[in-house]
Design a protein around this motif. Structure first.
Motif, short mmCIF file in Angstrom:
data_model
loop_
_atom_site.label_atom_id
_atom_site.label_comp_id
_atom_site.label_asym_id
_atom_site.label_seq_id
_atom_site.Cartn_x
_atom_site.Cartn_y
_atom_site.Cartn_z
N THR A 258 -2.44 1.53 0.55
CA THR A 258 -2.18 2.68 1.24
C THR A 258 -3.47 3.47 1.59
O THR A 258 -4.40 3.48 3.11
CB THR A 258 -0.90 3.93 1.08
OG1 THR A 258 -0.04 3.13 0.89
CG2 THR A 258 -1.37 4.87 2.92
N LEU A 259 -3.99 3.35 0.44
CA LEU A 259 -5.67 3.57 0.74
C LEU A 259 -6.70 2.70 0.64
O LEU A 259 -7.38 3.19 1.69
CB LEU A 259 -6.59 4.15 -1.27
CG LEU A 259 -5.23 5.23 -2.01
CD1 LEU A 259 -6.06 5.13 -3.35
CD2 LEU A 259 -5.62 6.12 -1.00
N GLU A 260 -6.26 1.61 0.99
CA GLU A 260 -7.37 0.98 1.75
C GLU A 260 -7.02 1.32 3.22
O GLU A 260 -7.95 0.56 4.25
CB GLU A 260 -7.40 -0.60 1.61
CG GLU A 260 -7.12 -0.70 -0.10
CD GLU A 260 -6.78 -2.16 -0.52
OE1 GLU A 260 -5.87 -3.13 0.37
OE2 GLU A 260 -6.64 -3.00 -1.60
N ILE A 261 -5.62 1.07 3.81
CA ILE A 261 -5.39 1.08 5.24
C ILE A 261 -6.49 2.55 5.58
O ILE A 261 -6.98 3.05 7.22
CB ILE A 261 -3.82 1.69 5.10
CG1 ILE A 261 -3.19 -0.10 4.87
CG2 ILE A 261 -3.93 1.52 6.65
CD1 ILE A 261 -2.05 -0.15 4.61
N ILE A 266 -10.85 8.65 4.16
CA ILE A 266 -11.38 8.85 3.29
C ILE A 266 -12.76 9.41 3.20
O ILE A 266 -12.87 9.96 2.04
CB ILE A 266 -9.80 8.51 2.07
CG1 ILE A 266 -9.16 8.19 2.47
CG2 ILE A 266 -11.07 8.37 0.60
CD1 ILE A 266 -8.01 7.17 1.36
N LEU A 267 -13.38 8.20 3.66
CA LEU A 267 -15.05 7.81 3.52
C LEU A 267 -15.28 9.29 3.93
O LEU A 267 -16.54 9.97 3.82
CB LEU A 267 -15.46 7.33 3.74
CG LEU A 267 -15.19 5.81 2.73
CD1 LEU A 267 -15.40 4.15 3.34
CD2 LEU A 267 -15.89 5.84 1.44
N GLU A 291 6.17 1.58 2.36
CA GLU A 291 4.99 1.69 3.24
C GLU A 291 4.79 2.52 4.24
O GLU A 291 3.36 3.59 4.21
CB GLU A 291 4.39 -0.51 3.82
CG GLU A 291 4.33 -0.85 2.72
CD GLU A 291 3.95 -2.37 3.26
OE1 GLU A 291 4.34 -2.44 4.78
OE2 GLU A 291 3.82 -2.54 2.62
N SER A 292 5.85 2.89 5.42
CA SER A 292 5.58 3.76 6.02
C SER A 292 5.74 5.15 5.15
O SER A 292 4.70 6.10 6.28
CB SER A 292 7.14 3.80 7.26
OG SER A 292 6.50 4.56 8.59
N ILE A 293 6.27 5.96 4.32
CA ILE A 293 6.17 6.63 4.20
C ILE A 293 5.09 6.72 3.57
O ILE A 293 4.80 8.16 3.98
CB ILE A 293 7.17 7.17 2.89
CG1 ILE A 293 9.15 6.51 3.53
CG2 ILE A 293 7.31 8.13 2.71
CD1 ILE A 293 10.63 6.27 2.97
N MET A 294 4.64 6.82 2.27
CA MET A 294 3.34 6.97 2.20
C MET A 294 3.02 6.41 2.93
O MET A 294 1.36 7.93 2.83
CB MET A 294 2.58 5.39 0.62
CG MET A 294 3.72 5.20 -0.21
SD MET A 294 2.39 5.67 -1.67
CE MET A 294 3.96 5.43 -2.94
N LEU A 295 1.78 5.86 3.59
CA LEU A 295 0.45 5.86 5.13
C LEU A 295 0.82 7.23 6.24
O LEU A 295 -0.20 7.69 6.17
CB LEU A 295 1.51 4.85 5.96
CG LEU A 295 -0.16 4.86 7.09
CD1 LEU A 295 -1.50 4.66 6.70
CD2 LEU A 295 0.26 3.50 7.79
N ASN A 296 2.42 7.52 6.71
CA ASN A 296 2.51 9.08 6.56
C ASN A 296 2.14 10.20 6.09
O ASN A 296 1.58 10.95 6.28
CB ASN A 296 4.08 8.63 7.41
CG ASN A 296 4.18 8.48 8.47
OD1 ASN A 296 3.72 8.78 9.76
ND2 ASN A 296 4.71 7.20 9.12
#
Length: 398
Positions: A258-261, A266-267, A291-296
């Motif tokens: 998720t951090l990569e997405i 983030i930058l 994945e959806s939970i983490m991303l949102n």
């Protein structure tokens, strides 16, 4: 002399049979009780009959091969079971006690034997045996009945639990249908009304340029209506997908992905993002939902960070009452729960001015979580941040 008469009287009328036999087995004396037991006269027995003559075939074999050798070896035997034969050929069970009588030189002179009729005792034993067999049969029947009752009780309990689960499922579905109806009526009413107004204006207008402008607005409304319908269809699909495949998921791997997405966001913001999944590193859960939970959750923490301080975002897991809890905490703008708490997970509800805000993310992850039997809660204070807790369904951890 009188003593001898009394002894003879006692000897003949003793309750048990009594006889004396020579070493070769010939009976040389007997009391009246033994004669009565066998139905023979004294003349028919004394000096003419041997002990073996009164025994059944099986008893005779035992008498000759076991009883007699043992008596010679030991000098006496007690309560040996034989079957005696009466004069009329009928058999009855007896116990025999015997003792060898020897002279001064130690030579076996004769054998004294007492005979006890145990027909009544055998009858009682048989009755007890029969009663025991019946009791065992009854016990076995009761055990089978108990097994059947337990099996039925287990089945009833299983059916009860299934019924309770089904009722909960129905309640959840009814609630989902009610929410869906409310969302549909709320979200479709405005574009439908706008289409009706634009249609009437289009019919009334004779200006081609104005008609082109109205038609472009119709296109915009139709696109928004299509997006709304797609969102509703997706939510229904998630709610109905109860048996979606579960995978063994590593929280850290999903979080790192998720951090990569979200790397560009983030930058740009440069938040301090930390995580600790050591308490519960793995869970059985649909990967696409996690994945959806983490991303949102992560994108919301970034999106609604405060411009007045460095964004601090922390994800972690914990275990309570055998349930895994995923916690997402930030120090962002926060939400006024007294004002918006009842609609925070609703579709198309936004609480901050933001270009990318569409009010879909929290609705979707709540739908996904509840579809698998979990729940989500939020704690938040305006300008202090928010903490989301996802409680996963019991006993789904590895």
């Amino acid at each position: 002399m009188n003593n001898n008469i009394e002894y003879k009287e006692l000897y003949n009328n003793f309750p048990s049979g009594y006889f004396c036999s020579l070493p070769n087995g010939t009976i040389v004396d007997s009391n009246n009780r033994f004669l009565a037991l066998t139905s023979y006269t004294r003349e028919e027995v004394l000096g003419k009959k041997k002990v073996a003559d009164f025994l059944s075939l099986g008893s005779k074999i035992y008498f000759e091969n076991v009883y007699s050798p043992a008596l010679k070896l030991r000098g006496s035997l007690e309560e040996i079971n034989f079957n005696l034969i009466k004069k009329d050929g009928t058999k009855f069970p007896v116990l025999v006690n015997s003792v060898e009588v020897k002279n001064k030189e130690g030579i076996h002179v004769f054998t004294q034997s007492a005979v006890f009729n145990i027909s009544q005792r055998k009858k009682y034993e048989q009755e007890l045996l029969t009663a025991k067999i019946k009791a065992n049969d009854l016990s076995n029947e009761l055990q089978e009945v108990n097994k059947e009752l337990k099996s039925r009780a287990d089945l009833i309990l299983k059916q009860k639990l299934q019924l309770e689960e089904f009722n909960l499922h129905l309640e959840n579905k009814n609630r989902q249908l009610s929410n869906f109806a409310h969302i549909a009526s709320h979200n479709l009413r405005a574009p439908a009304s706008n289409l009706m107004i634009l249609k009437d204006l289009y019919k009334e207008s004779a200006d081609l340029e104005e008609q082109d402008m109205l038609f472009s607005k119709v296109e915009t409304v139709i696109i928004r209506l299509n997006d709304t319908l797609n969102e509703l269809i997706q939510s229904v699909k998630i709610q109905g997908d109860k048996y979606i495949k579960h995978d063994a998921i590593d929280f850290k791997s999903i979080f790192d992905r998720t951090l990569e997405i979200l790397d560009n966001q983030i930058l740009g913001l440069k938040p301090i993002v930390t995580s600790d999944f050591s308490e519960a590193p793995i869970i059985e859960y649909p990967k696409i939902y996690m994945e959806s939970i983490m991303l949102n959750l992560l994108s919301n923490s970034i999106k609604y960070s405060s411009p007045d301080r460095i964004a601090m975002i922390h994800f972690c897991t914990t275990v309570k009452n055998n349930e895994i809890i995923l916690i997402a905490r930030d120090n962002g703008l926060g939400i006024d729960l007294q004002k918006h708490g009842h609609k925070i997970f609703g579709l198309n509800n936004t609480f901050h001015e933001h270009l990318d805000a569409n009010g879909v993310g929290l609705f979707m992850i709540k739908t996904q979580i509840e579809a698998i039997g979990g729940s989500i809660t939020v704690e938040s204070e305006v300008d202090e941040g928010s903490t989301f807790k996802i409680i996963f369904k019991r006993n789904i951890s590895c």
